[in-house]
Design an enzyme around this catalytic site. Structure first.
Site, PDB file in Angstrom:
ATOM      1  N   SER A 225     -42.133 -29.487  36.502  1.00 43.11           N
ATOM      2  CA  SER A 225     -42.311 -30.305  35.369  1.00 43.11           C
ATOM      3  C   SER A 225     -43.911 -31.035  35.337  1.00 43.11           C
ATOM      4  CB  SER A 225     -41.466 -31.770  35.405  1.00 43.11           C
ATOM      5  OG  SER A 225     -41.399 -32.269  34.233  1.00 43.11           O
ATOM      6  N   ASP A 452     -35.263 -25.437  27.669  1.00 50.22           N
ATOM      7  CA  ASP A 452     -35.450 -26.640  28.485  1.00 50.22           C
ATOM      8  C   ASP A 452     -36.127 -27.625  27.432  1.00 50.22           C
ATOM      9  OD1 ASP A 452     -36.996 -28.649  30.250  1.00 50.22           O
ATOM     10  OD2 ASP A 452     -37.439 -27.232  31.535  1.00 50.22           O
ATOM     11  N   HIS A 481     -33.781 -28.036  33.511  1.00 49.97           N
ATOM     12  CA  HIS A 481     -35.073 -28.746  33.788  1.00 49.97           C
ATOM     13  C   HIS A 481     -35.472 -28.384  35.318  1.00 49.97           C
ATOM     14  CE1 HIS A 481     -38.959 -30.317  33.015  1.00 49.97           C
ATOM     15  NE2 HIS A 481     -38.701 -31.384  33.731  1.00 49.97           N
TER      16      HIS A 481
END
Length: 560
Positions: A225, A452, A481
């Site tokens: 991320s 996602d 995710h």
């Protein structure tokens, strides 16, 4: 502690690599480039003394901890230095097969990865942990470092119940504007003049100092991320220092996206993932009784929202707490069965599961203890410092009023999370243009789920276009995710092969592979299954949160 002879040799290598400004670093002030060189040479000489971990980290004795000291301001490397807690489990395999240290960051901004060495216990990481020392750390500003960012008195943190209107009134908007201004001022007052130094470029520079302190001539790194964003900054600034890199659930790196536009895109993507959840619940209407179509499930959810607005569950869970809990279902389908169960039982007169899953808890939000609002504070500081934001609420209001007509689920909550950036007085950075040319960077591996919501899939495609020679592995028709080390054996096979051999799928110029989605959740077995978890900001079953309990209630945005 590694030998000083090795550190001395590494110091000379660092000097050679940074004597010429790295490709893509034209926007980096020369003083900060030199400061990074100075800090890395010093760290290589000092190393890291590993010993017992601080009690607040709540890590087993098998994990060892130490501290790396980095400049608060890289333009002044001999000024204030801050300590970052580093955790490590050494490679379990024969010394002859050791490939160095694998450093991990789980995203946020605002998350610590000191728990990361614990993945050595998981089957998917057995061969990787035999070859690599597994290294986690608390980034600058995060609880566990010597200079944590703070924006409000912990006693002022909202504990619920709170509202979460999808069509906020003008009165509500003005209230949130006032809160955003107060929060932004609190960051400046409580953190002080150093606040300006908490940003992504410094996170990338810290990674270079950590590499040197670990005694590694080149960096092997895995970011998830937000961790992919400053990892990509590192690859742009220090490409010759990269050995291998894995980017899991990548952020869209275009400077024009950082961060306002990325958050708009995220809100739209969450609407699609919210529909995925409701469609799955409808398929299992015999189990949950919430409706046989996604629209019927939505009406059941809205009924719960309305009842909580009138009478909060347990006096703690209002619409705001409900939304924060349901948001996690957008991050990972591991939450689908528990959340559907909570809604179902609530409507049948049993609020206990909903209270257990959604009630706020006054406890530290991350590994290492401390201020429970620290994760939110670091998130805010980094994103507000990283780039320009609209400073007129009329722009936010216009853009998000339009967006909320298409994507009401997360849009306004995302606004309130990020709105302090409209009133931020600290000088902002100019986003670096993430990009590498042919032959500059070794092949890197990008992993992404096609659906996602937190970091929409287009970001992975854009990152591949910008990092020449990189390879993209896609989990089709899936939306968790963070997928590395999760339930998809195909994804894990690509990850293991790359980390152990450096091999990536496909051939230039199009290095791509796809994996079928992992199985959908089972409404019964997932509800009953007890999973091993430890604190993280990400609720995925991949390493980004295989050990994680999810985002702190009330904090979202582009966090990973």
């Amino acid at each position: 502690m590694r030998s000083l002879a090795l550190y001395g040799a590494l110091g000379s290598l660092v000097l050679t690599s940074l004597a010429v400004a790295p490709a893509g670093a034209l926007d980096t002030p020369p003083a900060e480039t030199v400061g990074t060189l100075t800090a890395a040479r010093r760290a290589a000489a000092e190393g890291i003394r590993f010993g017992a971990c601080p009690a607040a980290e709540k890590l087993p004795a098998s994990v060892r901890c130490g501290t790396v000291r980095v400049p608060l301001d890289y333009a002044d490397p001999d000024g204030t230095r801050i300590g970052l807690t580093v955790s490590r489990i050494e490679a379990s395999g024969p010394a002859a097969g050791r490939q160095g240290a694998l450093v991990f960051n789980p995203g946020g901004p605002g998350a610590s990865s000191t728990y990361f060495p614990l993945v050595a216990k998981l089957p998917a990481w057995k061969r990787i942990s035999a070859a690599y020392d597994l290294v986690g750390y608390a980034p600058r500003g995060v609880t566990g470092s010597s200079a944590p960012v703070s924006c409000q008195d912990p006693a002022d943190r909202a504990m619920g119940p709170t509202p979460a209107p999808t069509e906020p009134s003008e009165v509500f908007k003005q209230e949130r504007i006032a809160r955003a201004k107060t929060y932004a001022q609190g960051c400046a007052t409580r953190t002080g003049a150093g606040l300006r130094h908490y940003h992504s470029l410094n996170n990338a520079r810290d990674l270079e100092v950590l590499r040197a302190a670990l005694g590694e001539p080149k960096l092997t790194y895995m970011g998830a991320s937000y961790g992919t964003y400053f990892g990509a900054l590192y690859a742009t600034l220090f490409p010759q220092r990269v050995r291998r890199m894995v980017f899991d659930a990548p952020v869209h790196p275009d400077p024009r996206q950082i961060w306002y536009v990325n958050n708009l895109d995220q809100s739209l993507a969450f609407e699609r993932r919210w529909a995925d959840f409701r469609t799955w619940v409808a398929k299992h209407d015999k189990v949950y009784g919430l409706g046989t179509t996604a629209d019927e499930v939505k009406r059941s959810y809205e009924k719960v929202r309305a009842e909580l607005a009138a009478r909060p569950a347990g006096g703690k869970v209002g619409p705001g707490q409900l939304h924060a809990a349901m948001l996690r279902a957008g991050y990972d389908d591991v939450f689908w069965a528990p959340r559907a169960t909570a809604l179902s039982r609530y409507l049948k007169g049993d609020p206990k599961p909903l209270i257990e899953q959604a009630a706020p808890v006054r406890e530290p939000s991350g590994q290492g203890g401390g201020d429970p609002g620290n994760g939110t504070a670091v998130y805010t500081a980094v994103e507000c410092n990283d780039a320009p934001w609209p400073e007129d609420f009329a722009v936010w209001d216009r853009d998000n009023t339009r967006l909320a007509k298409l994507a009401p689920f997360e849009t306004w909550d995302n606004v309130w999370t990020n709105l302090p950036c409209a009133y931020w007085k600290t000088p902002r950075q100019k986003p670096l243009d993430v990009r590498t040319g042919a032959g500059v960077l070794p092949p890197v591996l990008i992993l992404a789920a096609e659906r996602d919501a937190a970091t929409p899939y287009e970001g992975a495609r854009e990152l591949q276009r910008r990092l020449w020679g990189s390879a993209l592995v896609t989990e089709r028709d899936a939306g968790t995710h963070g997928i590395a080390g999760g339930p998809n054996a195909c994804v894990n096979g690509h990850l293991e092969r790359y980390l152990l051999t450096g091999a990536v799928p496909g051939k230039t110029p199009v290095r791509r592979a796809s994996c079928a989605p992992h199985p959908e959740p089972d409404p019964v077995s997932l509800e009953r299954r007890a999973e091993f978890r430890a604190p993280s900001d990400l609720p995925g079953r991949g390493v980004t949160a295989r050990l994680g309990a999810g985002m702190s209630p009330g904090r979202q945005g582009l966090s990973g």
